[in-house]
Design an enzyme around this catalytic site. Structure first.
Site, PDB file in Angstrom:
ATOM      1  N   SER A 163       0.446  -1.044   0.011  1.00  0.00           N
ATOM      2  CA  SER A 163       0.006  -0.467  -0.045  1.00  0.00           C
ATOM      3  C   SER A 163       0.717   1.026  -0.274  1.00  0.00           C
ATOM      4  O   SER A 163       1.758   0.920   0.144  1.00  0.00           O
ATOM      5  CB  SER A 163      -0.667   0.228   1.302  1.00  0.00           C
ATOM      6  OG  SER A 163      -0.287   0.477   2.404  1.00  0.00           O
ATOM      7  N   ASP A 164       0.068   2.456  -0.623  1.00  0.00           N
ATOM      8  CA  ASP A 164       1.105   3.975  -0.322  1.00  0.00           C
ATOM      9  C   ASP A 164       0.983   3.890   1.699  1.00  0.00           C
ATOM     10  O   ASP A 164       0.186   3.113   2.128  1.00  0.00           O
ATOM     11  CB  ASP A 164       0.864   4.305  -0.805  1.00  0.00           C
ATOM     12  CG  ASP A 164       2.004   6.091  -1.031  1.00  0.00           C
ATOM     13  OD1 ASP A 164       1.465   6.521  -2.103  1.00  0.00           O
ATOM     14  OD2 ASP A 164       2.713   5.473   0.019  1.00  0.00           O
ATOM     15  N   TYR A 165       1.629   4.802   1.794  1.00  0.00           N
ATOM     16  CA  TYR A 165       1.603   5.015   3.407  1.00  0.00           C
ATOM     17  C   TYR A 165       0.209   5.233   3.946  1.00  0.00           C
ATOM     18  O   TYR A 165      -0.633   6.489   4.011  1.00  0.00           O
ATOM     19  CB  TYR A 165       2.222   6.850   3.352  1.00  0.00           C
ATOM     20  CG  TYR A 165       2.855   6.960   4.563  1.00  0.00           C
ATOM     21  CD1 TYR A 165       1.957   7.535   5.613  1.00  0.00           C
ATOM     22  CD2 TYR A 165       4.646   7.273   4.899  1.00  0.00           C
ATOM     23  CE1 TYR A 165       2.622   7.938   6.668  1.00  0.00           C
ATOM     24  CE2 TYR A 165       4.483   7.794   5.949  1.00  0.00           C
ATOM     25  CZ  TYR A 165       4.183   7.739   7.282  1.00  0.00           C
ATOM     26  OH  TYR A 165       4.280   8.619   8.427  1.00  0.00           O
ATOM     27  N   ALA A 166       0.004   4.621   4.648  1.00  0.00           N
ATOM     28  CA  ALA A 166      -1.258   4.523   5.424  1.00  0.00           C
ATOM     29  C   ALA A 166      -2.477   4.849   4.905  1.00  0.00           C
ATOM     30  O   ALA A 166      -3.582   4.428   4.842  1.00  0.00           O
ATOM     31  CB  ALA A 166      -1.548   5.924   6.825  1.00  0.00           C
TER      32      ALA A 166
END
Ligand code: GLC
Length: 721
Positions: free
Chosen positions: A264-267
């Site tokens: 995933s991207d950040y969070a």
């Protein structure tokens, strides 16, 4: 088919150990804080102490000593001794800074992108990195979005060429080899099209446009065997990418055959809650694992809720095992089970970081990226130039990446010139014109009014571009515009260099300068690269890969536009698709760039080869050729560009699309015939029946020096419809 030892390892792992492999945290959570930069909000998440010896990967921690320490601790204390995978953002160089990717795109030189990526791999691998979150290959058409600087531009076909080069530069043929790292293409998919150019905003793209323009470069990365794919923050067809099964399983895995892990991207797993497609962290974990996100970056919903989801029958353990297997396979492919430290070496760090070969490569690459936009006889600076005025916040030494400022580089290149500086201090927040600097501006003009030439190094500073740096106004700051007008008033020749991470709205100050160079941000050799272009040691060869608009109201403006039912015929008609106050075309078009040479085109010829219509995609169905001659007294590089247009198809087609280019260096008087083969695949398009098709019919074949300056021939290829 996973290796036996991986199968056995997965069987031996506890659920928490599996979920630890599926979680990525920044290194300070592991108790050792190497030099790292935070690239997103530090959310509050409940990291449990018992998780810490199970985390499978970290992001943006660097340093051979520090990462070896983390790995050593992990190999000693963790139960199954599964090596940690160290990942990070190495997008345009590690310790040797290269031009931003948008500048790299303007070099029209994939080999240079590959070379820069390989050097970045060597340097970051020595610092313990195993994988980079690059290349970013989002198609970009909106310079209000600050991250256009990370992309190679507005053309899908060119982005494919550049992406393949970058992936191979990082990975080589085997990223287990010393000096290679795994690559992670991002941000899948369509992140470059946020509404209003506002970062993290809604994206809404029809499938046809997604397939034709936004997806191809990610697919090029997959076809180039990229190791990992990162999801994007935005929704696709109203479902955030990290929870989007159509995107991650149907397209990425089933259609494209991608077998590596998805991160995933950040969070962005957590953010499915604020997007409104998950009620809580448990549903966020459920939807993202079902969609196929194998690693949750910087949030801990997998660790927190999967056990409950399994108990409630909302998830099947097979999905967890599938994800963990892919992660372990990547670690195995990197050789980490044999050598958990890979290339991490303080000795190699000292030997490789910014070594002379790497700096030389950075210079060689940087000089090919600036784009000469305007030159009314002022460039290159000739021997008659004895006194040079230098103004603007990018003239001095405070440039972030540059080893040497433009000022010092000019002094080095022109030791006998008298270089007078004025108003070169960084305007910082004054960049945005907060404080009136009229008196400084007038003083600068007074100081430089007798110079033979004045160079104004202007643009946008570091925090004004990149992630979370969207803008509604693309003009230079009021202070800088005021400075340019004051320099214009001196009556001396002015050269403006635009240091920016995006196309800026320079039309309002176009008349202030007799010469304009789009300088981008060129990395550690920026100063000397620009000095060598200004003094003519290097003949500029950059061509724009992102249109420069007249003004922000035109956006999105890109060369491969659609004709519409009421195209402008150039006449002053009323009921046509136009603006009352601005041309439709960009101020400077895709593919445009001047040099100090002059090239003439002649003998444009096309040839159609018989095509039964049923032959394979790579069949050459036509050829186009042209002769280019250097009619100046200076050796120079011309980027000869091939465009095509499908005159009538099942769906609307752009008025032109890049399908080839040839960088050709010609000495004075030298000429060369450049020929392009045109294949069925180059003419194919995504119809609304879910497939790329080549259809016989009429096409325009175009060759020229930019998308706005081409020779055109209409041909019929295959049996006409
Ligand atoms: C950031 C960016 C992404 C980067 C990641 C890790 O938010 O969107 O490009 O790779 O976080 O730093």
């Amino acid at each position: 088919m996973a290796k036996k030892f991986i199968e056995d390892l997965v069987k031996e792992m506890t659920l928490e150990e599996k979920l630890g492999q599926m979680t990525q945290l920044s290194p300070e959570f592991l108790g050792i804080d190497p030099t790292m930069d935070l690239t997103g909000p530090m959310n509050e998440f409940n990291v449990q102490p018992q998780w810490l010896d199970k985390i499978g990967s970290t992001l943006n921690g660097y340093g051979a000593r520090q990462l070896r320490a983390i790995q050593e601790k992990n190999m000693k204390e963790s139960r199954l001794h599964i090596p940690i995978l160290f990942m990070g953002d190495v997008v345009f160089g590690y310790r040797t800074g290269f031009p931003i990717p948008l500048a790299m795109g303007c070099s029209f030189n994939p080999d240079n992108y590959e070379k820069a990526s390989h050097i970045a791999a060597k340097e970051s691998a020595a610092s313990g990195l195993h994988l980079t979150f690059a290349p970013m290959t989002d198609l970009v058409r909106d310079p209000r979005w600050g991250r256009v600087m990370e992309s190679t531009g507005e053309d899908a076909w060119l982005n494919c060429q550049m992406t393949k080069a970058a992936v191979h530069g990082f990975q080589g043929d085997d990223f287990k080899e010393k000096g290679r790292i795994a690559a992670c293409v991002k941000h899948f998919a369509g992140y470059g099209a946020p509404w209003g150019g506002r970062d993290y905003n809604m994206v809404d793209i029809s499938e046809g446009v997604l397939r034709e323009y936004y997806l191809p470069a990610y697919k090029a990365a997959v076809d180039a065997h990229v190791a990992m794919v990162m999801t994007s923050f935005n929704p696709v067809n109203r479902i955030p990418s990290s929870a989007n099964q159509w995107l991650l399983r149907d397209i990425l895995r089933k259609e494209w055959g991608f077998e590596g892990p998805v991160i995933s991207d950040y969070a962005s797993v957590d953010e499915t809650i604020s997007h409104g497609v998950a009620r809580d962290g448990a549903e966020a974990a459920q939807k993202c694992i079902q969609a196929g996100v194998d690693i949750e970056m910087m949030s801990t919903n997998y660790l927190s809720y999967v056990s409950q989801l399994l108990e409630e029958g909302r998830l099947d353990i097979s999905l967890i095992d599938e994800a963990v297997t892919r992660i372990l396979e990547l670690k195995d492919a990197l050789g980490l089970f044999e050598n958990p430290y890979k290339d991490a070496s303080e000795e190699d760090e000292a030997a490789l970081h910014r070594c002379s070969q790497h700096l030389q490569a950075a210079y060689d690459i940087a000089v090919g990226c600036p784009v000469l936009l305007k030159n009314q006889g002022v460039l290159p600076l000739g021997p008659e130039v004895k006194t040079i005025g230098l103004a603007g916040p990018f003239a001095g030494c405070e440039k972030t990446e540059a080893d040497e400022s433009l000022y010092l580089s000019l002094k080095r290149r022109l030791p006998y010139a008298n270089i007078i500086t004025a108003m070169t201090e960084p305007l910082g927040s004054l960049q945005r014109g907060i404080k009136d600097v009229e008196d400084q501006v007038q003083a600068a003009a007074e100081a430089l009014k007798d110079c033979d030439v004045i160079i104004a190094a202007v643009g946008e500073c570091g925090e004004d571009f990149g992630e979370a740096a969207s803008k509604t106004c693309l003009r230079l700051s009021p202070n800088q515009e005021r400075l340019l007008w004051a320099l214009k008033q001196t009556g001396r020749p002015v050269v403006m260099i635009v240091h920016s991470g995006r196309p800026m709205e320079i039309y309002p100050v176009m008349d202030c300068a007799d010469g304009i160079i789009q300088g981008w941000h060129l990395g550690c050799e920026e100063g000397i690269a620009l000095a060598d272009i200004l003094t003519g040691k290097v003949n500029p060869s950059g061509r724009l890969t992102m249109s420069i608009p007249y003004n922000v109201g035109q956006i999105p403006v890109h060369y491969n536009a659609f004709n519409t039912g009421r195209p402008t015929q150039g006449k002053d008609e009323r009921y046509i698709s136009r603006y009352l106050d601005c041309p439709n075309e960009a101020l400077f078009a895709f593919g445009y760039g001047l040099t100090y040479s002059r090239f003439e085109y002649s003998a444009f010829e096309t040839q159609v080869l018989e095509c039964e219509g049923c032959c394979p995609d790579e069949t050459v169905v036509a050829r186009a050729g042209i002769t280019v001659k250097n009619v100046s007294d200076r050796t120079g590089t011309e980027v000869v560009q091939l465009y095509i247009r499908d005159i009538a198809a099942q769906v609307v087609r752009p008025v032109k699309e890049l399908r080839g280019f040839n960088r050709v260096e010609l000495a004075p008087g030298e000429f060369r015939t450049i020929t392009f083969d045109i294949t069925r695949e180059m003419l194919a398009y995504w119809n609304n029946d879910g497939e790329f098709v080549f259809e016989p019919g009429e096409f325009d074949l175009m060759i020229g020096s930019s998308s706005a300056d081409v020779e055109t021939a209409r041909v019929t290829i295959g049996q006409s419809r």
